[in-house]
Scaffold this active site. Structure first.
Site, PDB file in Angstrom:
ATOM      1  N   ASN A   1       0.934  -1.177  -0.160  1.00  0.00           N
ATOM      2  CA  ASN A   1       0.106   0.101  -0.011  1.00  0.00           C
ATOM      3  C   ASN A   1       0.827   1.230  -0.040  1.00  0.00           C
ATOM      4  O   ASN A   1       1.366   1.776   1.116  1.00  0.00           O
ATOM      5  CB  ASN A   1      -1.027   0.007   1.204  1.00  0.00           C
ATOM      6  CG  ASN A   1      -1.907   1.011   1.390  1.00  0.00           C
ATOM      7  OD1 ASN A   1      -1.798   2.008   0.452  1.00  0.00           O
ATOM      8  ND2 ASN A   1      -2.728   1.029   2.132  1.00  0.00           N
TER       9      ASN A   1
ATOM     10  N   LYS B   1       3.388   0.846   3.486  1.00  0.00           N
ATOM     11  CA  LYS B   1       2.744   0.032   4.383  1.00  0.00           C
ATOM     12  C   LYS B   1       2.507  -1.229   3.610  1.00  0.00           C
ATOM     13  O   LYS B   1       2.268  -1.382   2.474  1.00  0.00           O
ATOM     14  CB  LYS B   1       1.325   0.105   4.830  1.00  0.00           C
ATOM     15  CG  LYS B   1       1.418   1.760   5.454  1.00  0.00           C
ATOM     16  CD  LYS B   1       0.160   1.897   6.509  1.00  0.00           C
ATOM     17  CE  LYS B   1       0.296   3.252   7.351  1.00  0.00           C
ATOM     18  NZ  LYS B   1      -0.558   4.078   7.395  1.00  0.00           N
TER      19      LYS B   1
ATOM     20  N   ARG C   1      -1.982  -1.534  -4.045  1.00  0.00           N
ATOM     21  CA  ARG C   1      -2.792  -0.724  -4.038  1.00  0.00           C
ATOM     22  C   ARG C   1      -2.495   0.199  -5.130  1.00  0.00           C
ATOM     23  O   ARG C   1      -1.436   0.910  -4.994  1.00  0.00           O
ATOM     24  CB  ARG C   1      -3.177   0.038  -2.877  1.00  0.00           C
ATOM     25  CG  ARG C   1      -3.984   1.260  -2.967  1.00  0.00           C
ATOM     26  CD  ARG C   1      -3.974   1.907  -1.481  1.00  0.00           C
ATOM     27  NE  ARG C   1      -4.621   3.383  -1.594  1.00  0.00           N
ATOM     28  CZ  ARG C   1      -3.813   4.429  -1.856  1.00  0.00           C
ATOM     29  NH1 ARG C   1      -2.464   4.271  -1.555  1.00  0.00           N
ATOM     30  NH2 ARG C   1      -4.480   5.627  -1.925  1.00  0.00           N
TER      31      ARG C   1
ATOM     32  N   ASP D   1      -7.907   2.177  -6.898  1.00  0.00           N
ATOM     33  CA  ASP D   1      -8.947   3.014  -5.707  1.00  0.00           C
ATOM     34  C   ASP D   1      -9.812   3.662  -6.652  1.00  0.00           C
ATOM     35  O   ASP D   1     -11.137   3.767  -6.095  1.00  0.00           O
ATOM     36  CB  ASP D   1      -7.840   4.236  -5.037  1.00  0.00           C
ATOM     37  CG  ASP D   1      -7.460   3.859  -3.763  1.00  0.00           C
ATOM     38  OD1 ASP D   1      -8.105   3.067  -3.116  1.00  0.00           O
ATOM     39  OD2 ASP D   1      -6.555   4.642  -3.150  1.00  0.00           O
TER      40      ASP D   1
END
Length: 164
Positions: free
Chosen positions: A7, A14, A43, A100
């Site tokens: 991420n 992360k 992500r 996203d």
């Protein structure tokens, strides 16, 4: 199945290892040694108008993601750097992008159309993209589950905004 989840946000990187749906490890940054995983999930902030569901990243997808940098200049380059680093660390496992913007891909025209001349919208592909969709999807689903409601609305506050 063990999945390394990357991420890359505007202010952090992360990384989690998920095994059978449970988080078993969490860290800031990629590990120095390749972990034993079956796949890597990334992500990616912007999938543009066409990348609206998870996709295995190959050379064509990588090229298309790079073409979208201008649509998310604070986030997309960091996502791509995270992708590059993870592919160097784990070149033999599939890398999958989750976007996203995908959560908002079903917005009706009245929600995604800006009040701009039609020619601009059509020639340049200008439209509204929603962001933080992966977070919204999880939070709305989890809140509805906990409250025993059929659905909920969510709001995301980002650390990317400068303080006022």
């Amino acid at each position: 199945m063990r999945v390394l989840v990357v991420n890359a946000g505007s202010s952090s990187l992360k990384v989690d290892i998920i095994e059978d749906g449970e988080r078993v490890e969490s860290r800031d940054g990629l590990p120095a040694v390749a972990p034993d995983v079956d796949a890597v999930g990334h992500r990616i902030v912007h999938g543009g108008p066409d990348l609206v569901e998870p996709v295995v990243i190959d050379a064509d997808i990588d090229r298309r993601l790079r073409e979208l940098v201008d649509l998310a200049p604070l986030h997309q380059p960091k996502s791509l750097r995270g992708l590059e680093a993870a592919r160097r660390l784990l070149p033999e496992v599939p890398h999958v992008a989750c976007f996203d913007t995908a959560f908002h891909a079903t917005l009706p025209p009245e929600a995604y159309t800006y009040a701009l001349p039609r020619e601009w919208r059509e020639r340049r592909g200008v439209c509204r993209y929603g962001f933080h969709g992966l977070s919204h999807a999880w939070a709305a689903g989890r809140a509805a589950e906990m409250a025993r409601w059929p659905s909920t609305s969510t709001c995301t506050v980002s650390r990317a905004a400068p303080p006022r």
